[in-house]
Write a protein that holds these residues in place. Sequence first.
Motif, PDB file in Angstrom:
ATOM      1  N   LEU A  82       0.752  -0.972   0.048  1.00  0.00           N
ATOM      2  CA  LEU A  82       0.020   0.014   0.257  1.00  0.00           C
ATOM      3  C   LEU A  82       0.809   1.257  -0.241  1.00  0.00           C
ATOM      4  CD1 LEU A  82      -2.762  -1.075   2.413  1.00  0.00           C
ATOM      5  CD2 LEU A  82      -2.988  -1.070  -0.096  1.00  0.00           C
ATOM      6  N   ALA A  83       2.019   1.281   0.789  1.00  0.00           N
ATOM      7  CA  ALA A  83       2.864   2.469   0.674  1.00  0.00           C
ATOM      8  C   ALA A  83       3.421   2.691  -0.498  1.00  0.00           C
ATOM      9  CB  ALA A  83       4.088   2.271   1.729  1.00  0.00           C
ATOM     10  N   GLN A  84       3.882   1.315  -1.346  1.00  0.00           N
ATOM     11  CA  GLN A  84       4.279   1.785  -2.827  1.00  0.00           C
ATOM     12  C   GLN A  84       3.183   2.191  -3.413  1.00  0.00           C
ATOM     13  OE1 GLN A  84       7.023   0.449  -4.719  1.00  0.00           O
ATOM     14  NE2 GLN A  84       8.410  -0.422  -2.818  1.00  0.00           N
ATOM     15  N   LEU A  85       2.019   1.883  -3.453  1.00  0.00           N
ATOM     16  CA  LEU A  85       0.876   2.678  -4.198  1.00  0.00           C
ATOM     17  C   LEU A  85       0.540   4.175  -3.832  1.00  0.00           C
ATOM     18  CD1 LEU A  85      -1.061  -0.536  -4.202  1.00  0.00           C
ATOM     19  CD2 LEU A  85       0.318   0.279  -6.144  1.00  0.00           C
ATOM     20  N   GLY A  86       1.277   4.403  -2.752  1.00  0.00           N
ATOM     21  CA  GLY A  86       0.736   5.908  -2.440  1.00  0.00           C
ATOM     22  C   GLY A  86       0.458   6.335  -0.841  1.00  0.00           C
ATOM     23  N   LEU A  87       0.343   5.200   0.004  1.00  0.00           N
ATOM     24  CA  LEU A  87      -0.144   5.331   1.384  1.00  0.00           C
ATOM     25  C   LEU A  87       0.657   6.265   2.297  1.00  0.00           C
ATOM     26  CD1 LEU A  87      -2.596   4.488   2.832  1.00  0.00           C
ATOM     27  CD2 LEU A  87      -1.379   2.523   3.832  1.00  0.00           C
ATOM     28  N   ASP A  88       2.158   6.146   1.650  1.00  0.00           N
ATOM     29  CA  ASP A  88       2.961   6.847   2.562  1.00  0.00           C
ATOM     30  C   ASP A  88       3.045   8.371   2.299  1.00  0.00           C
ATOM     31  OD1 ASP A  88       3.975   6.624  -0.107  1.00  0.00           O
ATOM     32  OD2 ASP A  88       5.928   6.895   0.384  1.00  0.00           O
ATOM     33  N   ARG A  89       2.093   8.855   1.310  1.00  0.00           N
ATOM     34  CA  ARG A  89       2.179  10.262   1.084  1.00  0.00           C
ATOM     35  C   ARG A  89       1.095  10.930   1.842  1.00  0.00           C
ATOM     36  NH1 ARG A  89       1.801  10.707  -5.526  1.00  0.00           N
ATOM     37  NH2 ARG A  89       0.903  12.464  -4.607  1.00  0.00           N
ATOM     38  N   PRO A  90       1.056  11.759   2.497  1.00  0.00           N
ATOM     39  CA  PRO A  90       0.170  12.550   2.971  1.00  0.00           C
ATOM     40  C   PRO A  90      -0.654  12.949   2.245  1.00  0.00           C
ATOM     41  CG  PRO A  90       2.330  13.129   4.304  1.00  0.00           C
ATOM     42  CD  PRO A  90       2.651  12.382   3.007  1.00  0.00           C
ATOM     43  N   GLY A  91      -2.063  12.964   2.399  1.00  0.00           N
ATOM     44  CA  GLY A  91      -3.143  13.025   1.544  1.00  0.00           C
ATOM     45  C   GLY A  91      -3.636  12.357   0.762  1.00  0.00           C
ATOM     46  N   CYS A  92      -2.802  11.295   0.431  1.00  0.00           N
ATOM     47  CA  CYS A  92      -3.342  10.034  -0.396  1.00  0.00           C
ATOM     48  C   CYS A  92      -4.557   9.533  -0.129  1.00  0.00           C
ATOM     49  CB  CYS A  92      -2.324   9.124  -0.776  1.00  0.00           C
ATOM     50  SG  CYS A  92      -2.665   7.498  -1.620  1.00  0.00           S
ATOM     51  N   LEU A  93      -4.497   8.829   1.152  1.00  0.00           N
ATOM     52  CA  LEU A  93      -5.822   8.159   1.464  1.00  0.00           C
ATOM     53  C   LEU A  93      -6.997   9.249   1.612  1.00  0.00           C
ATOM     54  CD1 LEU A  93      -6.920   5.614   2.409  1.00  0.00           C
ATOM     55  CD2 LEU A  93      -6.616   5.874   4.887  1.00  0.00           C
ATOM     56  N   ALA A  94      -6.928  10.343   2.156  1.00  0.00           N
ATOM     57  CA  ALA A  94      -7.953  11.335   2.332  1.00  0.00           C
ATOM     58  C   ALA A  94      -8.577  11.404   1.019  1.00  0.00           C
ATOM     59  CB  ALA A  94      -7.375  12.631   2.834  1.00  0.00           C
ATOM     60  N   ALA A  95      -7.696  11.874   0.006  1.00  0.00           N
ATOM     61  CA  ALA A  95      -8.087  11.960  -1.343  1.00  0.00           C
ATOM     62  C   ALA A  95      -8.938  10.555  -1.794  1.00  0.00           C
ATOM     63  CB  ALA A  95      -7.234  12.227  -2.306  1.00  0.00           C
ATOM     64  N   MET A  96      -8.629   9.490  -1.695  1.00  0.00           N
ATOM     65  CA  MET A  96      -9.093   8.243  -2.110  1.00  0.00           C
ATOM     66  C   MET A  96     -10.462   8.314  -1.439  1.00  0.00           C
ATOM     67  SD  MET A  96      -7.435   6.500  -4.150  1.00  0.00           S
ATOM     68  CE  MET A  96      -7.877   4.814  -4.320  1.00  0.00           C
ATOM     69  N   VAL A  97     -10.679   8.310  -0.061  1.00  0.00           N
ATOM     70  CA  VAL A  97     -11.802   8.250   0.761  1.00  0.00           C
ATOM     71  C   VAL A  97     -12.846   9.471   0.202  1.00  0.00           C
ATOM     72  CG1 VAL A  97     -12.743   8.632   3.034  1.00  0.00           C
ATOM     73  CG2 VAL A  97     -10.690   7.283   2.676  1.00  0.00           C
ATOM     74  N   SER A  98     -12.318  10.351   0.005  1.00  0.00           N
ATOM     75  CA  SER A  98     -13.139  11.618  -0.767  1.00  0.00           C
ATOM     76  C   SER A  98     -13.581  11.040  -1.988  1.00  0.00           C
ATOM     77  CB  SER A  98     -12.519  13.013  -0.478  1.00  0.00           C
ATOM     78  OG  SER A  98     -12.082  13.465   0.600  1.00  0.00           O
ATOM     79  N   GLY A  99     -13.015  10.667  -2.800  1.00  0.00           N
ATOM     80  CA  GLY A  99     -13.418  10.042  -4.188  1.00  0.00           C
ATOM     81  C   GLY A  99     -14.473   9.106  -3.972  1.00  0.00           C
ATOM     82  N   TRP A 100     -14.218   8.141  -3.018  1.00  0.00           N
ATOM     83  CA  TRP A 100     -15.445   7.119  -2.696  1.00  0.00           C
ATOM     84  C   TRP A 100     -16.704   7.790  -2.166  1.00  0.00           C
ATOM     85  CZ3 TRP A 100     -15.937   3.118  -5.411  1.00  0.00           C
ATOM     86  CH2 TRP A 100     -14.519   2.405  -5.700  1.00  0.00           C
ATOM     87  N   ASP A 101     -16.252   9.096  -1.450  1.00  0.00           N
ATOM     88  CA  ASP A 101     -17.561   9.606  -0.832  1.00  0.00           C
ATOM     89  C   ASP A 101     -18.334  10.301  -1.901  1.00  0.00           C
ATOM     90  OD1 ASP A 101     -16.930   9.123   1.815  1.00  0.00           O
ATOM     91  OD2 ASP A 101     -16.024  10.912   2.332  1.00  0.00           O
ATOM     92  N   SER A 102     -17.722  10.559  -2.919  1.00  0.00           N
ATOM     93  CA  SER A 102     -18.458  11.244  -3.951  1.00  0.00           C
ATOM     94  C   SER A 102     -19.404  10.167  -4.680  1.00  0.00           C
ATOM     95  CB  SER A 102     -17.321  12.016  -5.088  1.00  0.00           C
ATOM     96  OG  SER A 102     -17.037  13.209  -4.396  1.00  0.00           O
ATOM     97  N   HIS A 103     -18.773   8.976  -4.913  1.00  0.00           N
ATOM     98  CA  HIS A 103     -19.692   7.898  -5.429  1.00  0.00           C
ATOM     99  C   HIS A 103     -20.535   7.805  -4.622  1.00  0.00           C
ATOM    100  CE1 HIS A 103     -15.988   7.539  -7.960  1.00  0.00           C
ATOM    101  NE2 HIS A 103     -16.586   6.428  -8.420  1.00  0.00           N
ATOM    102  N   PHE A 104     -20.545   7.709  -3.235  1.00  0.00           N
ATOM    103  CA  PHE A 104     -21.602   7.343  -2.374  1.00  0.00           C
ATOM    104  C   PHE A 104     -22.803   8.508  -2.365  1.00  0.00           C
ATOM    105  CE2 PHE A 104     -18.674   5.337   0.867  1.00  0.00           C
ATOM    106  CZ  PHE A 104     -18.363   4.137   0.135  1.00  0.00           C
ATOM    107  N   ALA A 105     -22.457   9.642  -2.665  1.00  0.00           N
ATOM    108  CA  ALA A 105     -23.368  10.800  -2.761  1.00  0.00           C
ATOM    109  C   ALA A 105     -24.040  10.727  -4.126  1.00  0.00           C
ATOM    110  CB  ALA A 105     -22.639  12.153  -2.701  1.00  0.00           C
ATOM    111  N   ALA A 106     -23.503  10.127  -5.125  1.00  0.00           N
ATOM    112  CA  ALA A 106     -24.132   9.989  -6.464  1.00  0.00           C
ATOM    113  C   ALA A 106     -25.083   8.795  -6.527  1.00  0.00           C
ATOM    114  CB  ALA A 106     -23.376  10.020  -7.573  1.00  0.00           C
TER     115      ALA A 106
END
Length: 391
Positions: A82-106
């Motif tokens: 997961l770190a290799q995929l970006g989890l080590d970057r501050p803001g990565c998981l927050a952006a991914m979660v926010s992206g899914w939140d948009s799917h939930f809202a739609a």
Amino acid sequence: MARILFGWELGANRGHIERLLPMAKRLLDQGHEVALALQQIDCAGLDRDPRIALWQAPVWPRLLINNMQDGSRRVATMGDILAQLGLDRPGCLAAMVSGWDSHFAAFKPDVVVADYAPALLTAARGRVPTISVGDCFSCPPYQLERFPNLTGTANAYDEDALLDTVDADLESVGRAPLEGLPALFAADHVMVGNFAELDPYRALRVGHYCAPSIKLPLADGSGGGDEIFVYGYNRIGADSPIWAGLAATRRTVRIHMGDPARAHLAAFKQLGYIYEPKPVPFPLIAGRSCIAVSCGGNGFTSACLVAGLPQLMMPLDLEKMMTARAVDALGFGKMLGFGGITADQVTQAVNALAEDVALAKRLRIAAPDFKNRMTVSMTDRVIDCITQRIG
């Protein structure tokens, strides 16, 4: 009727979409509304049921070709991956979660089905009922404090530091912190489609296994062919010594590879391979092959066990290495390390497996047991779970 959102984030082979489509079609036939949010949006294919809404899933940043992973670090845990995929970057998981939140809202799902999708599970936790589906590797036990080390080598990333980054990201989007990094995979229900013998987490696993996601019909385990079948992977270069090593066996080589380069097709033609542009039904593979060669994907490997077909596996990543090691340890095939592999090694390994009478006998004896364990369908389990949830 209910809305069910299927999401797939990680993993690169067709096993994910082959797992999700039968579930989606069954739910559609029952009158539910279904959406697929996919890492590779084209994988649904031209024959996708037009009633299925098709969306692009949020993409982990280092899956993108112009933002590649750090290949200098050897991963040893799921946290490393997961770190290799970006989890080590501050803001990565927050952006991914926010992206899914948009799917939930739609879409406003009543149930989420997540295939190797830790960000989706994290976004849905406490908000939408979740079902996690996958093979053993993509469904690590989430009750643990830390991800188990699978290689015995040092972790590539500091898991405590990763957890600190994750918790800061979660706080920024109004989520609670995690007790441990494995909780990224927590779900209300977990369906693991695997033979237990191939599970690197077997000693830590809670719950029962479903049948591996193998496309029907199954082979009967009789075997008896004389060809080599190769399930090729286009990450293996057209100039790899593997191809010459297979040709040097002087056996008929039949290969299927998804999205091959022109150089691959030219090499296969020059070496005299039979190239299959479309996936080959497994009963045909089993009926005319004496050995199967692959990178060790869970679905294909499991189908070979059901068919009693010897396997040569050359894994390219940690997941497939775990599967290949397990088959090798069982005495049902051989693993060759991909790094530094030579044509002679491939030739010798194929011929040895094809001529190993004792191995063939072990596989014939074991195949019926593997086939008997195919009766507990993951699709049936998921549909029952959803029906009970919304009934």
